[in-house]
Design an enzyme around this catalytic site. Structure first.
Site, mmCIF file in Angstrom:
data_model
loop_
_atom_site.group_PDB
_atom_site.id
_atom_site.type_symbol
_atom_site.label_atom_id
_atom_site.label_comp_id
_atom_site.label_asym_id
_atom_site.label_seq_id
_atom_site.Cartn_x
_atom_site.Cartn_y
_atom_site.Cartn_z
ATOM 1 N N LEU A 274 26.609 38.504 39.802
ATOM 2 C CA LEU A 274 27.968 37.991 40.001
ATOM 3 C C LEU A 274 28.797 37.959 38.706
ATOM 4 O O LEU A 274 28.364 37.376 37.710
ATOM 5 C CB LEU A 274 27.896 36.585 40.616
ATOM 6 C CG LEU A 274 29.246 35.961 40.982
ATOM 7 C CD1 LEU A 274 29.859 36.663 42.174
ATOM 8 C CD2 LEU A 274 29.077 34.475 41.259
ATOM 9 N N ASP A 275 29.957 38.585 38.741
ATOM 10 C CA ASP A 275 30.919 38.577 37.630
ATOM 11 C C ASP A 275 30.294 38.980 36.287
ATOM 12 O O ASP A 275 30.645 38.426 35.238
ATOM 13 C CB ASP A 275 31.578 37.188 37.497
ATOM 14 C CG ASP A 275 32.324 36.790 38.761
ATOM 15 O OD1 ASP A 275 32.869 37.679 39.428
ATOM 16 O OD2 ASP A 275 32.360 35.589 39.085
ATOM 17 N N HIS B 275 38.719 38.911 37.849
ATOM 18 C CA HIS B 275 38.218 37.535 37.837
ATOM 19 C C HIS B 275 39.142 36.685 36.940
ATOM 20 O O HIS B 275 39.481 37.109 35.840
ATOM 21 C CB HIS B 275 36.780 37.510 37.308
ATOM 22 C CG HIS B 275 36.179 36.154 37.365
ATOM 23 N ND1 HIS B 275 35.736 35.586 38.533
ATOM 24 C CD2 HIS B 275 35.992 35.214 36.398
ATOM 25 C CE1 HIS B 275 35.292 34.372 38.292
ATOM 26 N NE2 HIS B 275 35.427 34.123 37.003
ATOM 27 N N GLY C 265 46.433 38.004 48.732
ATOM 28 C CA GLY C 265 46.705 39.422 48.495
ATOM 29 C C GLY C 265 47.841 39.731 47.532
ATOM 30 O O GLY C 265 48.428 40.815 47.604
ATOM 31 N N SER C 266 48.121 38.810 46.596
ATOM 32 C CA SER C 266 49.205 39.120 45.652
ATOM 33 C C SER C 266 48.805 40.266 44.721
ATOM 34 O O SER C 266 49.643 41.090 44.348
ATOM 35 C CB SER C 266 49.618 37.881 44.855
ATOM 36 O OG SER C 266 48.631 37.542 43.911
ATOM 37 N N ASN C 267 47.532 40.341 44.368
ATOM 38 C CA ASN C 267 47.079 41.490 43.560
ATOM 39 C C ASN C 267 47.150 42.784 44.351
ATOM 40 O O ASN C 267 47.530 43.825 43.815
ATOM 41 C CB ASN C 267 45.656 41.256 43.052
ATOM 42 C CG ASN C 267 45.616 40.421 41.796
ATOM 43 O OD1 ASN C 267 46.018 40.868 40.726
ATOM 44 N ND2 ASN C 267 45.173 39.173 41.929
HETATM 45 C C1 GRF Z 1 42.882 35.947 41.844
HETATM 46 O O1 GRF Z 1 43.029 34.861 40.978
HETATM 47 C C2 GRF Z 1 41.676 36.768 41.472
HETATM 48 O O2 GRF Z 1 41.437 36.796 40.112
HETATM 49 C C3 GRF Z 1 40.573 36.048 42.177
HETATM 50 O O3 GRF Z 1 41.134 35.625 43.393
HETATM 51 C C4 GRF Z 1 42.552 35.494 43.254
HETATM 52 C C5 GRF Z 1 43.162 36.368 44.300
HETATM 53 O O4 GRF Z 1 44.536 36.221 44.385
HETATM 54 N N1 GRF Z 1 39.417 36.888 42.288
HETATM 55 P P1 GRF Z 1 45.379 37.165 45.346
HETATM 56 O O5 GRF Z 1 44.732 37.082 46.734
HETATM 57 O O6 GRF Z 1 45.354 38.537 44.789
HETATM 58 O O7 GRF Z 1 46.747 36.555 45.359
#
Ligand code: GRF
Length: 186
Positions: free
Chosen positions: A141-142, A106, A12-14
């Site tokens: 997908l993607d 992605h 969940g860093s994003n």
């Molecule tokens: C990221 O690299 C994103 O691009 C991919 O999964 C990873 C998730 O990272 N889909 P986080 O959980 O947001 O740290």
């Protein structure tokens, strides 16, 4: 103000980053809801830290769960879904019912390296560049329309872990930018 739900399965860093940006840009979008398919996803902790509602849907009976999610997010007045490390594939039924309002990040320069283990494959193929992409989600997908991309140089000395770290740093800059762009066109 656009109400956003973020779907996660892992760290969940994003998610954390999108929450932080939304707090600085109060008027554009608000992370209103965190949805996860995993009860133990690390990123769920941000629900408590930032006082954001969370909901777990196990996805064991996909169609039933998806119907429940759609009902729930509509009730919460969610206008946009951000997938951020969400490891389940949404059905075309779900996508149709939230059309044009689901985006994903992605960790590659799409259309190259769709799917899993992108960094390992990039290193193995001795690519000079990799990066990240924010795109609309469609039923393949993607493969949905690209919103924004950021290129990253791959050095000979890069391991896949080093590359993942470098790309993730760029993801944290790219995702909020793309989200703001989509919000202003809604
Ligand atoms: C990221 O690299 C994103 O691009 C991919 O999964 C990873 C998730 O990272 N889909 P986080 O959980 O947001 O740290």
């Amino acid at each position: 103000m656009i109400n956003v739900a973020v779907f996660i399965s892992g760290t969940g860093s994003n998610l954390k980053n999108l929450i932080e940006v939304s707090l600085q840009n109060k008027k554009k979008f608000k992370i209103q809801l965190i949805i996860s398919d995993k009860k133990k996803a690390i990123g769920i902790k941000y629900s408590k830290i930032y006082n954001i509602e969370k909901k777990i849907f196990k996805f064991d009976k996909k169609k039933i769960e998806e119907k429940k999610i759609l009902k729930f997010i509509n009730k919460k007045n969610i206008k946009l879904i951000c997938l951020a490390g969400f490891m389940k594939i949404l059905s075309s039924y779900f996508i149709r019912n939230f059309k044009g309002k689901i985006i994903n990040i992605h960790p590659s320069l799409l259309p190259k390296y769709k799917g899993l283990n992108t960094h390992k494959r990039v290193i193995k193929n001795k690519e000079k560049f990799s990066g990240c992409t924010v795109h609309f989600v469609n039923s393949k997908l993607d493969s949905g329309k690209i919103i924004l991309q950021k290129k990253v140089r791959v050095f000979k000395s890069d391991t896949y872990k080093k590359l993942a770290k470098k790309v993730l740093k760029q993801e944290h800059l790219l995702y909020p930018k793309a989200l703001k762009k989509v919000c202003s066109s809604l």
